[in-house]
Design a protein around this motif. Structure first.
Motif, PDB file in Angstrom:
ATOM      1  N   PHE A  50       6.936 -12.347  23.025  1.00 13.83           N
ATOM      2  CA  PHE A  50       8.155 -12.242  22.691  1.00 13.83           C
ATOM      3  C   PHE A  50       8.674 -10.892  22.120  1.00 13.83           C
ATOM      4  N   PHE A  51       9.739 -10.538  21.759  1.00 14.66           N
ATOM      5  CA  PHE A  51      10.436  -9.231  21.356  1.00 14.66           C
ATOM      6  C   PHE A  51      11.492  -9.502  20.279  1.00 14.66           C
ATOM      7  N   PRO A  52      11.269  -8.431  19.329  1.00 18.51           N
ATOM      8  CA  PRO A  52      10.401  -7.661  19.092  1.00 18.51           C
ATOM      9  C   PRO A  52       9.189  -8.386  18.134  1.00 18.51           C
ATOM     10  N   CYS A  53       7.856  -7.951  18.340  1.00 21.06           N
ATOM     11  CA  CYS A  53       6.736  -8.170  17.492  1.00 21.06           C
ATOM     12  C   CYS A  53       6.743  -7.097  16.180  1.00 21.06           C
ATOM     13  N   PHE A  54       6.956  -7.556  15.054  1.00 21.52           N
ATOM     14  CA  PHE A  54       6.868  -6.698  13.836  1.00 21.52           C
ATOM     15  C   PHE A  54       5.656  -6.690  13.208  1.00 21.52           C
ATOM     16  N   ASP A  55       4.880  -7.758  13.398  1.00 19.32           N
ATOM     17  CA  ASP A  55       3.611  -7.693  12.617  1.00 19.32           C
ATOM     18  C   ASP A  55       2.390  -7.359  13.289  1.00 19.32           C
ATOM     19  N   TRP A  56       2.647  -6.300  14.282  1.00 16.61           N
ATOM     20  CA  TRP A  56       1.801  -5.980  15.235  1.00 16.61           C
ATOM     21  C   TRP A  56       0.591  -5.294  14.622  1.00 16.61           C
ATOM     22  N   THR A  57      -0.508  -4.881  14.918  1.00 16.96           N
ATOM     23  CA  THR A  57      -1.390  -4.239  14.180  1.00 16.96           C
ATOM     24  C   THR A  57      -2.651  -3.780  15.167  1.00 16.96           C
ATOM     25  N   PHE A  58      -3.096  -2.635  14.892  1.00 19.00           N
ATOM     26  CA  PHE A  58      -4.263  -2.169  15.511  1.00 19.00           C
ATOM     27  C   PHE A  58      -5.424  -1.829  14.513  1.00 19.00           C
ATOM     28  N   ARG A 290       5.624 -18.440  26.832  1.00 16.25           N
ATOM     29  CA  ARG A 290       6.256 -17.071  26.836  1.00 16.25           C
ATOM     30  C   ARG A 290       7.817 -17.314  26.280  1.00 16.25           C
ATOM     31  N   ASP A 291       8.208 -16.509  25.668  1.00 12.42           N
ATOM     32  CA  ASP A 291       9.553 -16.812  24.916  1.00 12.42           C
ATOM     33  C   ASP A 291      10.631 -16.778  25.909  1.00 12.42           C
ATOM     34  N   GLU A 292      11.364 -17.856  25.936  1.00 11.78           N
ATOM     35  CA  GLU A 292      12.712 -17.868  26.989  1.00 11.78           C
ATOM     36  C   GLU A 292      13.756 -16.967  26.791  1.00 11.78           C
ATOM     37  N   GLN A 293      13.732 -16.714  25.358  1.00 13.73           N
ATOM     38  CA  GLN A 293      14.877 -15.667  25.267  1.00 13.73           C
ATOM     39  C   GLN A 293      14.653 -14.265  25.361  1.00 13.73           C
ATOM     40  N   LYS A 297      16.606 -11.160  23.732  1.00 10.73           N
ATOM     41  CA  LYS A 297      16.228 -10.541  22.016  1.00 10.73           C
ATOM     42  C   LYS A 297      16.294  -8.918  22.533  1.00 10.73           C
ATOM     43  N   ILE A 298      15.788  -8.483  23.758  1.00 15.13           N
ATOM     44  CA  ILE A 298      15.916  -7.038  24.075  1.00 15.13           C
ATOM     45  C   ILE A 298      17.222  -6.472  23.868  1.00 15.13           C
ATOM     46  N   ASP A 299      18.333  -7.188  24.611  1.00 18.68           N
ATOM     47  CA  ASP A 299      19.361  -6.787  24.540  1.00 18.68           C
ATOM     48  C   ASP A 299      20.246  -7.035  23.232  1.00 18.68           C
ATOM     49  N   ALA A 300      20.083  -8.004  22.230  1.00 16.23           N
ATOM     50  CA  ALA A 300      20.514  -8.068  21.235  1.00 16.23           C
ATOM     51  C   ALA A 300      19.908  -7.092  20.394  1.00 16.23           C
ATOM     52  N   PHE A 301      18.644  -6.971  20.215  1.00 22.01           N
ATOM     53  CA  PHE A 301      18.288  -5.951  19.362  1.00 22.01           C
ATOM     54  C   PHE A 301      18.881  -4.299  19.799  1.00 22.01           C
ATOM     55  N   SER A 302      19.034  -4.157  20.768  1.00 26.45           N
ATOM     56  CA  SER A 302      19.368  -2.675  21.209  1.00 26.45           C
ATOM     57  C   SER A 302      21.010  -2.688  20.907  1.00 26.45           C
ATOM     58  N   ARG A 303      21.786  -3.741  20.948  1.00 27.39           N
ATOM     59  CA  ARG A 303      22.992  -3.684  20.630  1.00 27.39           C
ATOM     60  C   ARG A 303      23.304  -3.456  18.993  1.00 27.39           C
ATOM     61  N   GLY A 443      13.902   3.752  24.775  1.00 22.55           N
ATOM     62  CA  GLY A 443      14.648   2.487  24.765  1.00 22.55           C
ATOM     63  C   GLY A 443      14.079   1.753  26.139  1.00 22.55           C
ATOM     64  N   LYS A 444      13.484   2.403  27.074  1.00 23.57           N
ATOM     65  CA  LYS A 444      12.927   1.808  28.217  1.00 23.57           C
ATOM     66  C   LYS A 444      11.721   1.165  28.077  1.00 23.57           C
ATOM     67  N   ALA A 445      11.094   1.401  26.900  1.00 25.47           N
ATOM     68  CA  ALA A 445       9.688   1.144  26.598  1.00 25.47           C
ATOM     69  C   ALA A 445       9.869  -0.231  25.886  1.00 25.47           C
ATOM     70  N   ALA A 446      11.062  -0.624  25.443  1.00 25.85           N
ATOM     71  CA  ALA A 446      11.142  -1.817  24.769  1.00 25.85           C
ATOM     72  C   ALA A 446      10.329  -3.124  25.443  1.00 25.85           C
ATOM     73  N   TYR A 447      10.231  -3.055  26.598  1.00 32.48           N
ATOM     74  CA  TYR A 447       9.754  -4.054  27.340  1.00 32.48           C
ATOM     75  C   TYR A 447       8.384  -4.252  26.957  1.00 32.48           C
ATOM     76  N   TYR A 448       7.449  -3.330  26.599  1.00 31.08           N
ATOM     77  CA  TYR A 448       6.050  -2.908  26.553  1.00 31.08           C
ATOM     78  C   TYR A 448       5.764  -2.321  25.313  1.00 31.08           C
ATOM     79  N   ASN A 449       6.541  -2.481  24.402  1.00 33.62           N
ATOM     80  CA  ASN A 449       6.329  -1.777  23.012  1.00 33.62           C
ATOM     81  C   ASN A 449       5.217  -2.115  22.106  1.00 33.62           C
ATOM     82  N   ASN A 450       4.557  -3.369  22.726  1.00 35.21           N
ATOM     83  CA  ASN A 450       3.532  -4.077  21.796  1.00 35.21           C
ATOM     84  C   ASN A 450       2.128  -3.491  22.655  1.00 35.21           C
ATOM     85  N   ILE A 451       2.421  -3.119  23.842  1.00 37.37           N
ATOM     86  CA  ILE A 451       1.040  -2.739  24.888  1.00 37.37           C
ATOM     87  C   ILE A 451       1.058  -0.990  24.863  1.00 37.37           C
TER      88      ILE A 451
END
Length: 506
Positions: A50-58, A290-293, A297-303, A443-451
Motif C-alpha cells: 500500500f502507499f505510503p508506508c510510514f512505519d517502514w524500517t531497515f 494488495r491495496d485496491e486504492q 493513494k499515490i495521487d491523493a498524497f501527491s496533491r 516523485g517518480k519513485a513514489a511507486y517504489y519508495n519502500n523498495i
C-alpha cells in the motif's frame, strides 16, 4: 536461527514467518554496471502492499533468538555515532476507545483503571536505564500511545517529573505528547505547559464526522476545533495527524481537511494512509492482500503535498509538513540519524547503538521482568557496523534526504565509491535527484519508495535472503526485489568510526 516478519517492511501482524536458515547455495546476480538500468527497471515492476508506508524500517523486522542483554550498560555497550546524546520514547497504552485503524498496543476503555500501577512500573523501568546514561544528554522526549492525555493531571505531573529527576535534558529539549479529542482542557494544557511540554500531536484524522463514526471515533468536530484553539494558544507548537484512503471517501476529502486545519492556524500537519492490510478480514496466510486504492493513494498524497507547499509548509519528513519557525518534529527527524532511542513501556521499540530492540507486549511479563529488576525487552537484533551504516543511509533516503558528505564524516565510507553504479542508475531512471552531496527520491519513485532504499542493503545481507522459501519471496515485494536485483555494491563497505568525538554541550 532467525525468522522474518510476514510483512517484512513494517512491524505489524505476523502473517507468515519462514526461517532464515543456513546460507543458500544460490548466489546473487553479479553486478553488471552497464546492464543495471535495464535490469532494475524490470525488477521494480512490482506493486508495494500500500502507499505510503510510514512505519517502514531497515533492517526489516526480525524475530530474533538473541537473548536480551542483562543490563542497560550491556545494551548500550557499542560506541554511538551520536555520542553524548539520546532521546526518550514512553508508551502509554490507554485510550477511551479502540480506533478501527489502530494496530498499536493499547488498553481501551476501562484499561485506564490500570494506569496508576502502569506508571509505577514505567518509573521503575526508567531507573534501570538512568545510571547508564549519566553524563549524556537527552535532546527529545516523545510521550505516545495510546492517548497519553487520557491520564489525569496529577498522573502527568508524576510522569514528567520522574523523567526530569532521572535523565539530563538539554535546555532546548523537544518534549512532545500525543492527544486525542475529548482529553484536553485548559487546565490540563496549562499543566503540560508548566511541565515543559513544547509540542503536542493531536490525532483527529479527518473533519468528516460520518467517516469518523466508521473508525469508532465519536466526537463533534466543533469540540475538537475548540480543543485545538486552546492548544494553539497555550502550547503553540501543535501537530495534527490526518488520514486518507477510507472506504467511500469523497474525492478531495483530504485536501478540504488540510485546508481547514491551515485556516485554524495549525503549524504542523502529518498525513497518513489508512492501512487496509491490517484491518481487512479474511487475510490469506500466504501474504497480505494488495491495496485496491494504491493508485488513488499515490495521487491523493501527491496533491496534498503540492497543496501544503503552496500554503507555505515545508516537509521535514516524507509525510510531515511544518510552517518554518512555528512547527517542529526534531524527535522523529533525528531518529534516522541513528540517535540512540531509549524506549519505555509495553511494545516500545528502541535503538541502542547497533542494537534495535523491542519490549514485551503485555502487562503481565512487563511487570514480572521489572519485579526481577530486568529490562522488559522481548527481542534484540544485533547489527554489524555495515548494517548500522545502511540503517541510516536507507532511512534518511526513505524519509528525508541523504547527505553523502555527512555519512563519510560519520562512518568513513564514501557512498559514491561503494554504491556509485547504483546511485548513477537510479538517477538515470529518474528515481533519485542529486544536489551536491544531497540525494533525495523523486516523485517518480513514489511507486517504489519502500523498495528503492532497500537496494542499498549490503550484498552479504541480500545473499542471506536467498535462503528464504521461494514462495515467500514471490509474495512479498521488498525481499523479492532485493534478491532479484542482485549485487548493487561497486566496492566493499569498510566502516571506520572516528576515534575521537566532541562532547555534547551541557
Amino acid at each position: 536461527m532467525k525468522q522474518y516478519s510476514g510483512s517484512f517492511n513494517k512491524r505489524s501482524r505476523l502473517l507468515k514467518h519462514p526461517a532464515l536458515n543456513e546460507p543458500s547455495d544460490a548466489r546473487l546476480k553479479a553486478l553488471d554496471a552497464s546492464g543495471l538500468p535495464d535490469h532494475l527497471e524490470s525488477v521494480l515492476q512490482v506493486q508495494n502492499d500500500f502507499f505510503p508506508c510510514f512505519d517502514w524500517t531497515f533492517p526489516p523486522p526480525l524475530l530474533s533468538t538473541h537473548a536480551p542483554p542483562a543490563s542497560a550498560s550491556a545494551l548500550f555497550s557499542h560506541p554511538s555515532v551520536e555520542p553524548g546524546r539520546y532521546s526518550l520514547y514512553l508508551h502509554l497504552p490507554f485510550c477511551k476507545t479502540l480506533c478501527s485503524f489502530c494496530y498499536y498496543t493499547v488498553l481501551p476503555g476501562r484499561g485506564i483503571e490500570q494506569s496508576s500501577q502502569y506508571l509505577d512500573y514505567l518509573i521503575r523501568e526508567m531507573g534501570l536505564y538512568a545510571p547508564s546514561l549519566q553524563g549524556e544528554w537527552c535532546e527529545s522526549i516523545y510521550i505516545g500511545g495510546g492517548t497519553p492525555t487520557y491520564l489525569d493531571e496529577p498522573q502527568l505531573v508524576t510522569l514528567i517529573q520522574a523523567i526530569r529527576d532521572r535523565f539530563h535534558l538539554l535546555e532546548d529539549a523537544e518534549i512532545s505528547i500525543e492527544a486525542a479529542p475529548g482529553t484536553l482542557s485548559r487546565t490540563k494544557l496549562e499543566t503540560l505547559k508548566q511541565l515543559g511540554v513544547n509540542r503536542l500531536s493531536y490525532g483527529i484524522q479527518t473533519l468528516d464526522e460520518a467517516m469518523l463514526a466508521t473508525m469508532n471515533r465519536h466526537y463533534r468536530v466543533a469540540d475538537a476545533e475548540h480543543e485545538l484553539a486552546l492548544a494553539l494558544d497555550i502550547i503553540g507548537n501543535v501537530n495534527v495527524d490526518t488520514m486518507y484512503g477510507f472506504e467511500h471517501e469523497p474525492d478531495g476529502a483530504l485536501n478540504r481537511t488540510l485546508q481547514r486545519f491551515h485556516a485554524l492556524g495549525i503549524p504542523s500537519l502529518s498525513i497518513y494512509s489508512l492501512d487496509t492490510q491490517r484491518i481487512r478480514k479474511g487475510k490469506s496466510l500466504s501474504g497480505p492482500p494488495r491495496d485496491e486504492q494504491y493508485e488513488y493513494k499515490i495521487d491523493a498524497f501527491s496533491r496534498a503535498c503540492d497543496q501544503l507547499c503552496t500554503l507555505g509548509y515545508e516537509p521535514v519528513l516524507q509525510n510531515v509538513f511544518v510552517q518554518p519557525g512555528r512547527g517542529s518534529y526534531r524527535h522523529q527527524v533525528r531518529r534516522w540519524d541513528n540517535l540512540p532511542l531509549v524506549s519505555l513501556g509495553i511494545s516500545a521499540q528502541g535503538y541502542a547503538p547497533r542494537m534495535p530492540y523491542q519490549n514485551v507486549g503485555a502487562l503481565k511479563p512487563y511487570y514480572q521482568l521489572l519485579d526481577e529488576d530486568r529490562l522488559p525487552i522481548a527481542t534484540v537484533d544485533p547489527l554489524t557496523p555495515e548494517m548500522e551504516l545502511i540503517r541510516e543511509v536507507s532511512s534518511c533516503l526513505r524519509f528525508t534526504r541523504l547527505d553523502l558528505g555527512n555519512i563519510q564524516r560519520r562512518y568513513g565510507v564514501d557512498l559514491d565509491y561503494v554504491f556509485g553504479d547504483l546511485i548513477a542508475t537510479l538517477q538515470k531512471l529518474g528515481y533519485l535527484q542529486r544536489d551536491g552531496d544531497s540525494l533525495q527520491m523523486t516523485g517518480k519513485a513514489a511507486y517504489y519508495n519502500n523498495i528503492i532504499p532497500m537496494l542499498f542493503a549490503p550484498d552479504a545481507f541480500k545473499q542471506q535472503l536467498l535462503s528464504l522459501p521461494e514462495e515467500y519471496l514471490a509474495e512479498y515485494p521488498v525481499p523479492q526485489v532485493m534478491v532479484q536485483a542482485g549485487s548493487t555494491q561497486s566496492a566493499a563497505i569498510n566502516v571506520q568510526l572516528p576515534s575521537t568525538y566532541h562532547p555534547a554541550p551541557g
